[in-house]
Design a protein around this motif. Structure first.
Motif, PDB file in Angstrom:
ATOM      1  N   UNK A  17      24.739  16.582   6.428  1.00  0.00           N
ATOM      2  CA  UNK A  17      25.240  15.593   7.847  1.00  0.00           C
ATOM      3  C   UNK A  17      25.714  16.920   8.894  1.00  0.00           C
ATOM      4  N   UNK A  18      26.003  18.031   8.463  1.00  0.00           N
ATOM      5  CA  UNK A  18      26.441  18.958   9.211  1.00  0.00           C
ATOM      6  C   UNK A  18      25.485  19.279  10.770  1.00  0.00           C
ATOM      7  N   UNK A  43      30.477  11.264  11.546  1.00  0.00           N
ATOM      8  CA  UNK A  43      31.008  12.378  10.473  1.00  0.00           C
ATOM      9  C   UNK A  43      31.322  11.710   9.035  1.00  0.00           C
ATOM     10  N   UNK A  44      30.828  12.057   8.081  1.00  0.00           N
ATOM     11  CA  UNK A  44      31.439  11.839   6.758  1.00  0.00           C
ATOM     12  C   UNK A  44      32.679  12.629   6.510  1.00  0.00           C
ATOM     13  N   UNK A  45      33.339  12.254   5.432  1.00  0.00           N
ATOM     14  CA  UNK A  45      34.556  12.967   5.184  1.00  0.00           C
ATOM     15  C   UNK A  45      34.398  14.501   4.967  1.00  0.00           C
ATOM     16  N   UNK A 101      36.016  19.599   7.062  1.00  0.00           N
ATOM     17  CA  UNK A 101      35.864  21.000   7.422  1.00  0.00           C
ATOM     18  C   UNK A 101      36.304  21.268   9.028  1.00  0.00           C
ATOM     19  N   UNK A 102      35.911  20.137   9.745  1.00  0.00           N
ATOM     20  CA  UNK A 102      36.331  20.394  11.255  1.00  0.00           C
ATOM     21  C   UNK A 102      37.865  20.568  11.388  1.00  0.00           C
ATOM     22  N   UNK A 151      42.297  26.947  11.418  1.00  0.00           N
ATOM     23  CA  UNK A 151      41.911  28.400  11.614  1.00  0.00           C
ATOM     24  C   UNK A 151      42.132  29.009  12.961  1.00  0.00           C
ATOM     25  N   UNK A 152      41.454  28.058  13.850  1.00  0.00           N
ATOM     26  CA  UNK A 152      41.780  28.303  15.277  1.00  0.00           C
ATOM     27  C   UNK A 152      43.208  28.343  15.651  1.00  0.00           C
ATOM     28  N   UNK A 153      43.806  27.563  15.235  1.00  0.00           N
ATOM     29  CA  UNK A 153      45.247  27.173  15.690  1.00  0.00           C
ATOM     30  C   UNK A 153      46.216  28.535  15.262  1.00  0.00           C
TER      31      UNK A 153
END
Length: 293
Positions: A223-224, A233-235, A240-241, A247-249
């Motif tokens: 799916x990615x 998107x699936x779960x 992961x998003x 991580x970015x925050x």
């Protein structure tokens, strides 16, 4: 007058302490991550980072965390969960049916090239699915199926291991005499498969169904690369998003990590329920339709 045979007692089963310890070690190894996930899902953002990871905190926040998961970003998690259910159910049902048809055909219909084609199936089991993801993407891009649900469902219908399992199971579970009796009664091949063979293959069918259901539900890489629309998107990709956003925050990651943890716990509940509901088909049905000797 016949002599009375002495009653012999069977020796008591011996228990190996070493084997028992080994089984307990494996049990802890497999259940410890799940226990941590359950505990972490009950904590607030502050308790998640400040309290002991393997025990509950004073503030039991499971209900609030679940509510936040389903309301974050306009309830996109519910859409991800629905997408995952659609992909998994369609893939599992279709793959199990195709494997039952193919396995029954390989086992009960001798034809030229049977062994060669089954050898190709065994060879396909050795090929990792990740190695086929990029070629599959290129093919689907040519026919315009990228970023559609079919990009996830169609590749999941191909299950070489399930075909191998159903072929081996059909050889012993479907008696030739029962097939001959059904054909003598005038039943066509499709009716024989639907009313006779499928009942005998029920335990194997459910096994392949569950294997494919779990594999599709947990699928991440396919799916990615196939989907770029968040509403599809699936779960796995959605969580992961969220983890990537944490991580970015940087400093604000504490607000997103509880969503990832609780969302992961919620995502495994349908799989547990599926195993509990379908487990009886493994225990019963092994002798369904057996021929009386």
């Amino acid at each position: 007058m016949t002599a009375v045979q002495p009653i012999t007692r069977r020796p008591a089963a011996r228990r190996s302490p070493l084997l028992t310890l080994g089984m307990l070690a494996f049990l802890i190894y497999f259940l410890l991550p799940l226990f941590w996930l359950v505990v972490a899902s009950t904590k607030t953002t502050g308790d998640l980072f400040s309290s002991f990871g393997l025990w509950f905190a004073d503030d039991f926040a499971l209900a609030g965390n679940v509510r936040r998961v389903f309301t974050a970003q306009d309830g996109v998690y519910g859409q991800w969960l629905l997408n995952t259910a659609i992909y998994s159910l369609a893939s599992a049902g279709g793959a199990a049916l195709l494997c039952a048809l193919g396995g029954y055909g390989f086992a009960k219909f001798p034809f030229r090239g049977n062994r060669l084609m089954f050898g190709l199936v065994l060879g396909a089991i050795m090929v990792p699915s990740t190695a086929l993801a990029i070629p599959t993407y290129l093919i689907f891009a040519q026919v315009g199926l990228v970023n559609t649900p079919w990009a996830i469902i169609l590749p999941s219908l191909v299950n070489p291991f399930g075909l191998y399992l159903m072929r081996v199971y059909a050889e012993d579970a479907v008696p030739d005499s029962l097939l001959e009796a059904a054909r003598i009664d005038g039943a066509g091949e499709l009716r024989v498969f639907r009313q006779v063979v499928m009942r005998l293959l029920a335990p194997g069918f459910v096994t392949v169904l569950l294997f494919t259901l779990v594999a599709t539900w947990n699928n991440y890489f396919l799916p990615l690369i196939m989907l770029n629309n968040p509403s599809l998107y699936p779960v796995t990709v959605g969580l992961a998003n969220w983890a990537g956003q944490a991580t970015v925050a940087g400093g604000g990651s504490g607000d997103v990590i509880p969503l990832v943890v609780t969302g992961s716990l919620v995502s495994i509940v349908p799989l547990v329920l599926a195993f509990l509901l379908l487990q009886r088909y493994w225990q019963s049905g092994l002798t369904t339709g057996g021929v009386k000797q």
